[in-house]
Every structure is written in C-alpha cells, then in structure tokens.
Design a protein around this motif. Structure first.
Motif, PDB file in Angstrom:
ATOM      1  N   GLN A  90      59.378  61.182  53.466  1.00 34.09           N
ATOM      2  CA  GLN A  90      60.809  61.087  53.799  1.00 34.09           C
ATOM      3  C   GLN A  90      61.700  61.986  52.940  1.00 34.09           C
ATOM      4  N   PRO A  91      61.542  62.065  51.615  1.00 34.51           N
ATOM      5  CA  PRO A  91      62.426  62.977  50.859  1.00 34.51           C
ATOM      6  C   PRO A  91      62.256  64.436  51.265  1.00 34.51           C
ATOM      7  N   ALA A  93      61.302  65.450  54.282  1.00 31.88           N
ATOM      8  CA  ALA A  93      61.819  65.593  55.639  1.00 31.88           C
ATOM      9  C   ALA A  93      63.343  65.620  55.665  1.00 31.88           C
ATOM     10  N   SER A  94      63.992  65.025  54.660  1.00 30.03           N
ATOM     11  CA  SER A  94      65.460  65.010  54.667  1.00 30.03           C
ATOM     12  C   SER A  94      66.032  66.411  54.462  1.00 30.03           C
ATOM     13  N   PHE A  95      65.223  67.363  53.945  1.00 31.19           N
ATOM     14  CA  PHE A  95      65.684  68.746  53.863  1.00 31.19           C
ATOM     15  C   PHE A  95      65.735  69.390  55.241  1.00 31.19           C
ATOM     16  N   VAL A  97      65.521  67.527  58.563  1.00 30.51           N
ATOM     17  CA  VAL A  97      66.208  66.746  59.587  1.00 30.51           C
ATOM     18  C   VAL A  97      67.004  65.625  58.929  1.00 30.51           C
ATOM     19  N   ALA A  98      67.995  65.141  59.654  1.00 31.78           N
ATOM     20  CA  ALA A  98      68.806  64.033  59.149  1.00 31.78           C
ATOM     21  C   ALA A  98      67.995  62.742  59.210  1.00 31.78           C
ATOM     22  N   ASP A  99      68.407  61.750  58.431  1.00 31.64           N
ATOM     23  CA  ASP A  99      67.678  60.490  58.367  1.00 31.64           C
ATOM     24  C   ASP A  99      67.675  59.761  59.705  1.00 31.64           C
ATOM     25  N   PHE A 100      68.764  59.854  60.469  1.00 29.82           N
ATOM     26  CA  PHE A 100      68.799  59.153  61.753  1.00 29.82           C
ATOM     27  C   PHE A 100      67.820  59.786  62.750  1.00 29.82           C
ATOM     28  N   PHE A 102      64.811  61.116  61.589  1.00 25.04           N
ATOM     29  CA  PHE A 102      63.495  60.830  61.018  1.00 25.04           C
ATOM     30  C   PHE A 102      63.063  59.394  61.286  1.00 25.04           C
ATOM     31  N   LEU A 103      63.981  58.459  61.228  1.00 22.36           N
ATOM     32  CA  LEU A 103      63.653  57.036  61.302  1.00 22.36           C
ATOM     33  C   LEU A 103      62.973  56.613  62.615  1.00 22.36           C
TER      34      LEU A 103
END
Length: 156
Positions: A90-91, A93-95, A97-100, A102-103
């Motif tokens: 997740q950290p 991937a946040s570079f 795509v946005a968290d919404f 990824f979830l």
C-alpha cells in the motif's frame, strides 16, 4: 440381562415398552424367499425405476474430500498472503494511485480465493470430479499472492 444386540446402540428409555415386542417379533420373522428367475418376466424396454431416477447423488469420494480440504486450506493461506502482501504494498501503491482506487482492488484480491472456491463449487456441481479438481488446482496456480511471494512481509 437381555441378549439383544441392539441394546448396545441405544440409551435407556429410548424405546417404550410396547415397541420392544414388535421389534423382537419383526426380527424373529424369516425373510421372504426370493422369486425364481423364471417367474419374473424379462422386459427389455422397461424404463428405469423411479427410485433410480430420483436417487440422491452420492457424496464426494474420500480422495476428493481430502483434495477439497487441502485446496481450501491453501486458499485460506492465500487470503492471509494477500492481506499481508497488500498491506506491505500500500505505501508503494500510494505513489502511483490514490487510496480510493487501491482499496477496492485490495478487497477484491483478498476475497478472490474464497470467490474462486465458491464459484468452482457451485458451477461444477453435477460434473465429473476431475473437472472440479482441475478448476480448484487451476485456482491454486492463478491466485498466488505475488506481493507476498516477491516482497514478503518484511521485504528489502
């Protein structure tokens, strides 16, 4: 003490007193003798009996039960692997795509082994056992939690 062989398989008070004489009388009557083969008229075009057509399908074989249990355990481990690997990813991937974004894919990746098992179970009902086994084993190959396998929980 009675010599009834079924006493070992029942509790005291299971059968009432009036049922015991009927059971004993039923056991003491001889079985009817089979009819001779000449008395039975052979019918080549006779349809199958209703009992054979409506009989319940037999359960899974022992080998299939073991396979389903082992593959179910592997899928459970895959679910844990997707959770651990996805949280580790997740950290990074946040570079990208946005968290919404990824979830939902993270949740779908966690649910994928259970969904594959359920879909295989439902869609291969009534098919040959080897088809169910092949689809379950294909899921073992396709659903490997790659983030966990490549990076691991600790990673480098």
């Amino acid at each position: 003490m009675t010599s009834d062989s079924d006493d070992a398989l029942s509790w005291d008070g299971d059968d009432s007193a009036e049922q015991r004489p009927r059971d004993a009388a039923r056991r003491s009557t001889p079985a009817p003798e089979p009819m001779p083969a000449e008395a039975v008229a052979p019918s080549a075009s006779a349809p199958a009996s209703v009992d054979e057509e409506t009989a319940a399908p037999s359960g899974l074989s022992n080998a299939m039960l073991v396979l389903v249990g082992v593959v179910g355990g592997v899928y459970l481990l895959y679910t844990v692997g997707w959770i651990a690997g996805g949280l580790r990813l997740q950290p990074l991937a946040s570079f990208l795509v946005a968290d919404f974004m990824f979830l939902p894919w993270f949740v779908l990746a966690i649910a994928a082994p259970a969904l594959w098992f359920l879909a295989t179970w439902v869609l291969t009902r009534g098919r040959a056992s080897w088809i169910r086994a092949a689809v379950l084993l294909a899921g073992v190959v396709l659903l490997v939690p790659w983030p966990f396998v490549t990076v691991g929980v600790i990673g480098s």
